[in-house]
Design a protein around this motif. Sequence first.
Motif, short mmCIF file in Angstrom:
data_model
loop_
_atom_site.label_atom_id
_atom_site.label_comp_id
_atom_site.label_asym_id
_atom_site.label_seq_id
_atom_site.Cartn_x
_atom_site.Cartn_y
_atom_site.Cartn_z
N GLY A 128 0.78 -1.23 0.00
CA GLY A 128 0.00 0.00 0.00
C GLY A 128 0.81 1.28 0.00
N ARG A 129 2.11 1.22 0.28
CA ARG A 129 2.89 2.44 0.43
C ARG A 129 4.14 2.50 -0.46
N ILE A 130 4.87 1.40 -0.54
CA ILE A 130 6.23 1.43 -1.07
C ILE A 130 6.31 0.80 -2.45
N LYS A 131 7.02 1.49 -3.36
CA LYS A 131 7.34 0.95 -4.68
C LYS A 131 8.84 0.71 -4.74
N LEU A 132 9.23 -0.48 -5.20
CA LEU A 132 10.62 -0.91 -5.18
C LEU A 132 11.17 -1.01 -6.59
N ASP A 133 12.34 -0.41 -6.80
CA ASP A 133 13.07 -0.54 -8.06
C ASP A 133 13.93 -1.80 -7.98
N PRO A 134 13.59 -2.87 -8.70
CA PRO A 134 14.30 -4.13 -8.54
C PRO A 134 15.75 -4.10 -9.03
N TRP A 135 16.11 -3.12 -9.85
CA TRP A 135 17.48 -3.10 -10.36
C TRP A 135 18.44 -2.44 -9.37
N GLY A 136 18.12 -1.25 -8.92
CA GLY A 136 19.00 -0.52 -8.02
C GLY A 136 18.57 -0.55 -6.57
N ASP A 137 17.42 -1.19 -6.27
CA ASP A 137 16.89 -1.37 -4.91
C ASP A 137 16.39 -0.09 -4.26
N HIS A 138 16.22 0.99 -5.04
CA HIS A 138 15.66 2.21 -4.48
C HIS A 138 14.18 2.02 -4.18
N VAL A 139 13.70 2.71 -3.16
CA VAL A 139 12.28 2.68 -2.82
C VAL A 139 11.72 4.09 -2.87
N GLU A 140 10.45 4.18 -3.21
CA GLU A 140 9.76 5.46 -3.20
C GLU A 140 8.30 5.23 -2.86
N MET A 141 7.59 6.31 -2.55
CA MET A 141 6.19 6.17 -2.17
C MET A 141 5.33 5.88 -3.39
N VAL A 142 4.34 5.04 -3.20
CA VAL A 142 3.38 4.74 -4.25
C VAL A 142 2.57 5.99 -4.54
N LYS A 143 2.41 6.30 -5.82
CA LYS A 143 1.59 7.44 -6.23
C LYS A 143 0.29 6.89 -6.78
N ALA A 144 -0.76 6.97 -6.00
CA ALA A 144 -2.05 6.40 -6.39
C ALA A 144 -3.17 7.27 -5.84
N ALA A 145 -4.26 7.35 -6.60
CA ALA A 145 -5.42 8.13 -6.16
C ALA A 145 -6.20 7.37 -5.10
N PRO A 146 -6.87 8.08 -4.18
CA PRO A 146 -7.68 7.40 -3.17
C PRO A 146 -8.79 6.57 -3.82
N VAL A 147 -9.12 5.46 -3.21
CA VAL A 147 -10.17 4.57 -3.71
C VAL A 147 -11.25 4.44 -2.65
N ALA A 148 -12.51 4.55 -3.06
CA ALA A 148 -13.62 4.48 -2.12
C ALA A 148 -13.76 3.06 -1.56
N ILE A 149 -13.97 2.96 -0.26
CA ILE A 149 -14.22 1.68 0.39
C ILE A 149 -15.73 1.47 0.40
N THR A 150 -16.21 0.45 -0.28
CA THR A 150 -17.65 0.23 -0.39
C THR A 150 -18.16 -0.94 0.43
N SER A 151 -17.25 -1.77 0.94
CA SER A 151 -17.65 -2.89 1.79
C SER A 151 -16.48 -3.28 2.67
N VAL A 152 -16.75 -4.07 3.70
CA VAL A 152 -15.71 -4.50 4.61
C VAL A 152 -14.66 -5.34 3.88
N ARG A 153 -15.04 -5.97 2.77
CA ARG A 153 -14.09 -6.80 2.02
C ARG A 153 -13.01 -5.96 1.32
N ASP A 154 -13.25 -4.66 1.21
CA ASP A 154 -12.28 -3.78 0.55
C ASP A 154 -11.12 -3.40 1.46
#
Length: 586
Positions: free
Chosen positions: A527-553
């Motif tokens: 949910g947070r971290i994106k990993l560069d598999p070649w150089g091992d750098h990490v950065e924050m995931v850039k994603a828009a908020p998603v509505a939670i419509t049920s407990v299964r989400d």
Amino acid sequence: MKLWGWMLAVPLLLLVNVAAQQTPDPAQPTSAQPAATQPAVQPVSTTPGLALPRTAPKTPVSIDQVVDQIIEREHALITFLKNRTPLVETYLQNLTPDVKLGAAPKEDHYFLGRLDMAETIDRRDYLTKQTSFQKNLMGGVTKLFRIQYQPMGFSWMVFADRQNFDRGHYDFHYTHREFLGEVRCLVFDVQPKKGAGKGMFEGRIWVDDQDYNIVRLNGTYVPRPKNAFFFHMDSWRLNLVPGYWVPAYIYSEEGDFSYGSHDKLAFKAQSRIWGYDLIKNTREDELTQLKVDAVKDESAVAQDASPLEAQRQWQQQAEDNVVERLQEAGLLAPPGEVDKILQTVITNMEITNNIDLPRPVRARVMLTSPLETFSVGNTIVISRGLVDTLPDEASLAAILSHELAHIVLGHNLGSKYAFNDRMLFSDESTYQNLGFRHNPEEETAADAKAIELLKNSPYAQKLGSGGLYLKQLSARAPVLAALLTPHLGNGFTDGKGQVNRLAALMTSAPTLEDSKLDQIAALPLGGRIKLDPWGDHVEMVKAAPVAITSVRDKMPFEVTPFFPRLTRLGSAAAVADATSAQNGAK
């Protein structure tokens, strides 16, 4: 300042099927460079002296020629990676039916090893082998990470078929074009020919329409052996080096709890591959550029260190040795933007509590999934999986406060690692040679101090989120033993599997209510971290908020599929990500 928010998004791909017999130039590239503009040699990575010859792709004029280039590029990738030994991590959750959640974890398993991409070399495990699990679930498989003719582990879909990916063994059926992120792809269904052999790939491939590299594999292997399993896999590659898309993520899922289903095995698993550019002994190249100048120290301070200064320098040497060794082993990300976020939270607590330490507190991200933290000297290390699942900045502050408390209280660990001979061990034995666990008395003292630090911090009015996170973790702890098993530091649970870290936050936290959709106690893994598999750098995931419509989400601490936004190396988006990572490392 607000650094966090609900950021997880799982975009859905709309698959538009077209007739397979249509051939209106499906193979024509959209933006390929003319051959004259292609450089003869392009750098592969920052590794000194390493470069990759690259030739311009031929312009195909038919489906058959497209297929020929796909086959050629896949074999070129196999050759390119044969000397690489990346790390591969698999985290698996077995599932059970649940009235509210549909399916919920009932137990979990974790594997970490080094994957040799050559033909005959087996994996090398970082952890103690879970022989009983492999025997019962995988039909006696003992070579989980080996690339072989009949691959049986969770990394078997690194390649479609290592030995027999050709026209003689497979039929290729073009279906349509599709965008994966900003990369336009040609989509083919692939099936083994009758009598082609055992352990043959069957499924779908996505191929970039410029160089005709496979960027995604989705399917399984057939026929299924009698006493083992071929799992269904969804494998993604990233364009991290010129001309090649390297395997990065593999998602697997089996089982269906729909009415009338006869599935006896149900699980979800994520595999991540990283550390491709971890090549040993490359520093000899630095000597070719070494220049020694005569330098005269004209500082006014005394040249000899006092006993206290010597003690601090000794601790700093041990701290630096450990951090460097963990990064060399592929377990610690290089310095980057995520470290700055962590250090901002730490600084907020230091300033508001008037903490004045002789050496600055640093923060680093460990690349593994199990939830753990530890500190060595004044460096706080927090695992990627832990950062992934924390819902907001206040809960992050709560977790970091425990390690900051150890530092403030002088619970320094690891000074013995100032002796460099203690760093002379194989990468695979890292967990056997390093350890930073505190005794129960120090853990109790750190918890008490952490609560004090938090109450005087900017997060004092938001401590409920940290308590809710720990409550959610406590609720899932009995079935998440592997995720909660620390390998270098102290865990969140006691010997009975009960969460005991920062228990005071759980006592004062609101009631955990699964059915309350606006109460997000913990995020899924990834949910947070994106990993560069070649150089091992990490950065924050850039994603828009998603509505939670049920407990299964909500899916706290759960495994979910991968849907990375694909970009080509050198594109505007890729350049922006690379620039961000470089700026974070400064």
